[in-house]
Design an enzyme around this catalytic site. Structure first.
Site, PDB file in Angstrom:
ATOM      1  N   ALA A  40       0.954  -1.148   0.024  1.00 54.56           N
ATOM      2  CA  ALA A  40      -0.132  -0.086   0.231  1.00 54.56           C
ATOM      3  C   ALA A  40       0.994   1.277  -0.136  1.00 54.56           C
ATOM      4  O   ALA A  40       0.465   2.162  -0.542  1.00 54.56           O
ATOM      5  CB  ALA A  40      -0.901  -0.017   1.275  1.00 54.56           C
TER       6      ALA A  40
ATOM      7  N   GLY B 281      -5.858  -5.589  -1.202  1.00 57.99           N
ATOM      8  CA  GLY B 281      -4.932  -5.328  -0.262  1.00 57.99           C
ATOM      9  C   GLY B 281      -5.223  -4.038   0.696  1.00 57.99           C
ATOM     10  O   GLY B 281      -6.392  -3.806   0.694  1.00 57.99           O
ATOM     11  N   CYS B 282      -4.325  -3.444   1.290  1.00 64.73           N
ATOM     12  CA  CYS B 282      -4.573  -2.523   2.464  1.00 64.73           C
ATOM     13  C   CYS B 282      -4.780  -1.091   1.753  1.00 64.73           C
ATOM     14  O   CYS B 282      -3.966  -0.156   2.268  1.00 64.73           O
ATOM     15  CB  CYS B 282      -3.467  -2.344   3.300  1.00 64.73           C
ATOM     16  SG  CYS B 282      -2.980  -4.359   3.925  1.00 64.73           S
ATOM     17  N   VAL B 283      -5.777  -0.679   0.759  1.00 56.67           N
ATOM     18  CA  VAL B 283      -5.912   0.408   0.465  1.00 56.67           C
ATOM     19  C   VAL B 283      -7.313   0.981   0.424  1.00 56.67           C
ATOM     20  O   VAL B 283      -8.268   0.325   0.606  1.00 56.67           O
ATOM     21  CB  VAL B 283      -5.497   0.516  -1.152  1.00 56.67           C
ATOM     22  CG1 VAL B 283      -3.840   0.310  -1.311  1.00 56.67           C
ATOM     23  CG2 VAL B 283      -6.186  -0.444  -1.929  1.00 56.67           C
TER      24      VAL B 283
END
Ligand code: SF4
Ligand code: SF4
Ligand code: SF4
Lengths: 520, 110
Positions: free
Chosen positions: A262, B108-110
């Site tokens: 990210a 993911g981490c978004v």
């Protein structure tokens, strides 16, 4: 829409849900009120309808799980539970020793936020415990529900699917349990069982699939990664006038930095990446990232799956062999730091090839603070004068790890670093920080939009504490060291009327404050 | 999931993102935008076109920071900033603009 309504499969039944759009958080009064506890636990609570999307057959298959719920799923589930009890003695202990004292009930942000009695940690654990009693204890076999036992059926399974995905595995409850019962571990076990019978959660499993297939959670290939880093180098040079590099795959570099993907993609995450780069640049440390290890995160932990966790971690081992660094450093990521700190050694260690003078792995905050203390880099606090800063302890860092050499380093190191980067720092209510920190509401595989209702509710306790210091002290920046926290707060804050720019990284502050150029 | 548009069925994922990227055309993009409550103007298309070109080359959407920077290069500072993009796509340029551009939802981490 499809021509004729297909017949409902087991998956459809178990994962049926109702997703609210355009939702808003409750009003922030600065107080965290405990919902009234009804007598006993409701079998179905008011948040039972919030369930994540199930993983598609192709994803399940690629991770080695059955494509869909298997025919003899009851039997398969009990068998898997039996195997887990054998493998993890702690799980059996946690299932055996709860005395229902109730200390944990109001400690979970999801209970506080949803008021759903099944989100009390003890009630959540009971969902598995009752099944354990029925099939693995004498009293449960003999006395059934009078001994708190329950037969495994579709209703149980659909409750598991709902409530084990309303737990971010933050371990806050375990801090307050006199026996240290860790409901996070119970929830990992439950998810592991569900995957084993063919019932997986889409977000987590798809993300693991991307990591195994492309190399990171985002699915950003090498070419895109290279182009992204180059473009950001241009940006930094344009803005600050210094040739700060974001090196990739440099063999023989002293430091290998492993960071959540990210950081290459999302905002505010990228600002921290730029912060790390400036630190290395100014300190004159040779460093690199690796396209083999372009992900620090490891969602295998969220589904309690050791094999997948190891597969994901092996990429980092391979990167070490290729780059041959002296030091291994981890960027801002909560669960990744937990895995790095507690599990890497077993999963991919020992790290004999690294320089023994440095911790392996080392957290980026520790590295940076050390440079500040030695005078190797200088921070100009005035650069952050527009901010009044507070710090949200990421639960995985707070309760699953340490930093540095002293106990509590995971609390003091990031704070010292923030205070070295800005003039105005304020703590939130101590009942909500350090080992008692609340989760952002989206950890442990919950960072997916279809369960936004639960995420917004779960963020409520943290938002209350933040709101209180915004009102009392004018706080306008909450510093974070977790990629999931950053992603979740930027989305959830606006639902509480707080601008998303209030969420940012610790190294975002460092990057703004660092003095680049010639040293005196 | 799927939706119908001009007599053709389009398969989507659970969140309404097109599964088959090759089926995309301006007509269908306009239809997705309508479902999102976004009225497409020239300014909206500029973003969508950029996203599609980037995706063709890199198999992933650009980082927001890069999107902003490239928009700035191409169209000037008025269009190269986050407020401008959120104004066009209130649900967020990364999610909403990508959906209209026919790109998959990021993981993911978004
Ligand atoms: S605090 Fe521990 S022993 Fe008490 S009810 Fe909760 S899990 Fe059980
Ligand atoms: S681990 Fe965290 S989210 Fe899960 S039950 Fe305990 S307090 Fe709640
Ligand atoms: S996302 Fe951040 S706050 Fe939430 S579980 Fe993870 S480390 Fe904790």
């Amino acid at each position: 829409m499809a021509d004729k309504p297909a017949e409902k499969t087991l998956i459809d039944i178990v994962t049926e849900s109702d997703h609210v759009k355009d939702l808003k958080g409750p009003e922030l009064t600065g107080e965290i009120n405990v919902p009234r506890v009804e007598e006993g636990y409701a079998v179905t609570g008011n948040y039972a309808h919030v369930r994540p999307y199930p993983a598609k057959p192709d994803i399940m298959d690629s991770l080695g799980f059955p494509e869909t719920i298997v025919d003899n799923w009851e039997e398969a589930a009990i068998k898997r539970l039996g195997e887990l009890l054998e493998k993890y003695k702690s799980l059996q202990v946690y299932l055996d020793i709860c005395v229902r004292c109730g200390s944990c009930t109001d400690k979970c942000q999801f209970y506080l936020g949803t008021g759903d009695p099944n989100n009390m940690p003890v009630a959540r654990a009971e969902l598995l415990r009752k099944i354990y009693k029925k099939y693995f204890t004498t009293e449960g076999k003999l006395f059934g529900r009078f001994a708190g036992a329950r037969k495994l059926d579709l209703k149980v399974l659909s409750e598991w699917y709902a409530y084990f995905h309303q737990c971010s595995q933050c371990r806050r409850c375990s801090v307050f349990c006199p026996y240290g019962i860790d409901t996070a571990e119970i929830s990992m076990a439950a998810r592991e069982i569900m995957d084993a019978i063919g019932l997986g959660q889409k977000y987590t499993n798809m993300t693991i699939g991307k990591l195994l297939e492309v190399g990171n959670n985002l699915g950003m290939n090498e070419k895109a990664l290279g182009a992204t880093l180059e473009s950001m180098e241009e940006d930094i040079e344009e803005e600050d006038g210094f040739p700060v590099k974001l090196p990739l795959d440099v063999e023989g570099a002293d430091v290998l930095l492993v960071t959540p993907s990210a950081d290459f993609f999302a905002s505010p995450h990228v600002e921290s990446l730029i912060g790390y780069a400036k630190v290395f640049h100014q300190a004159g440390i040779s460093w690199t990232m690796s396209s083999l290890a372009s992900e620090a995160g490891n969602f295998g932990m969220f589904i309690g799956n050791y094999t997948l966790m190891q597969k994901a971690a092996t990429r980092i081992r391979n990167a070490i062999e290729q780059i041959k660094p002296k030091r291994l450093v981890v960027g801002e990521c909560g669960h990744a730091w937990r895995i790095a700190y507690s599990f890497w050694n077993t999963l991919i260690g020992p790290f004999d090839s690294l320089d023994p003078n440095y911790p392996a792995p080392q957290h980026i905050c520790e590295l940076t603070l050390d440079l500040v203390k030695r005078g190797a880099i200088k921070l100009n606090k005035e650069a952050n004068d527009e901010f009044t800063v507070t710090f949200h302890d990421s639960c995985n860092v707070a309760r699953g790890t340490r930093m540095g050499t002293r106990p509590g380093g995971q609390f003091t190191i990031p704070r010292e670093l923030i205070k070295a980067s800005c003039n105005k720092y304020v703590e939130m209510d101590p009942a909500t920080t350090m080992e008692k920190t609340f989760c952002c509401g989206s950890g442990g595989g919950l960072l997916t939009d279809e369960i936004m209702e639960v995420r917004v509710a779960g963020a409520m306790p943290r938002m209350q504490a933040l709101h209180a210091v915004m009102e009392s002290d004018g706080v306008n920046f909450m510093a974070l060291i977790c990629a999931i926290c950053k992603a979740s707060f930027t989305k959830i804050m606006p639902k509480y009327g707080v601008p998303m720019e209030v969420a940012g990284g610790v190294h975002q502050l460092v990057g703004r404050a660092i003095e680049l150029g010639a040293k005196e | 999931m799927s939706f119908e548009f001009e007599g053709k069925t389009y398969e989507t994922d659970d969140d309404g993102y097109l599964i088959n990227l090759d089926e995309w055309n301006r007509g269908v993009a306009g239809h997705i935008a309508e479902m999102e409550g976004v009225e497409m103007t020239e300014a909206h298309w500029e973003v969508v076109d950029f996203l599609r070109n980037y995706y063709t080359e890199y198999s992933i959407a650009p980082a927001i920071k890069i999107l902003i920077k490239e928009m700035k290069k191409m169209f000037g500072p008025d269009k190269g900033n986050s407020a401008y993009l959120y104004n066009l796509y209130p649900a967020g340029p990364a999610l909403q603009a990508c959906k209209i551009a026919g790109l998959p939802k990021p993981t993911g981490c978004v």
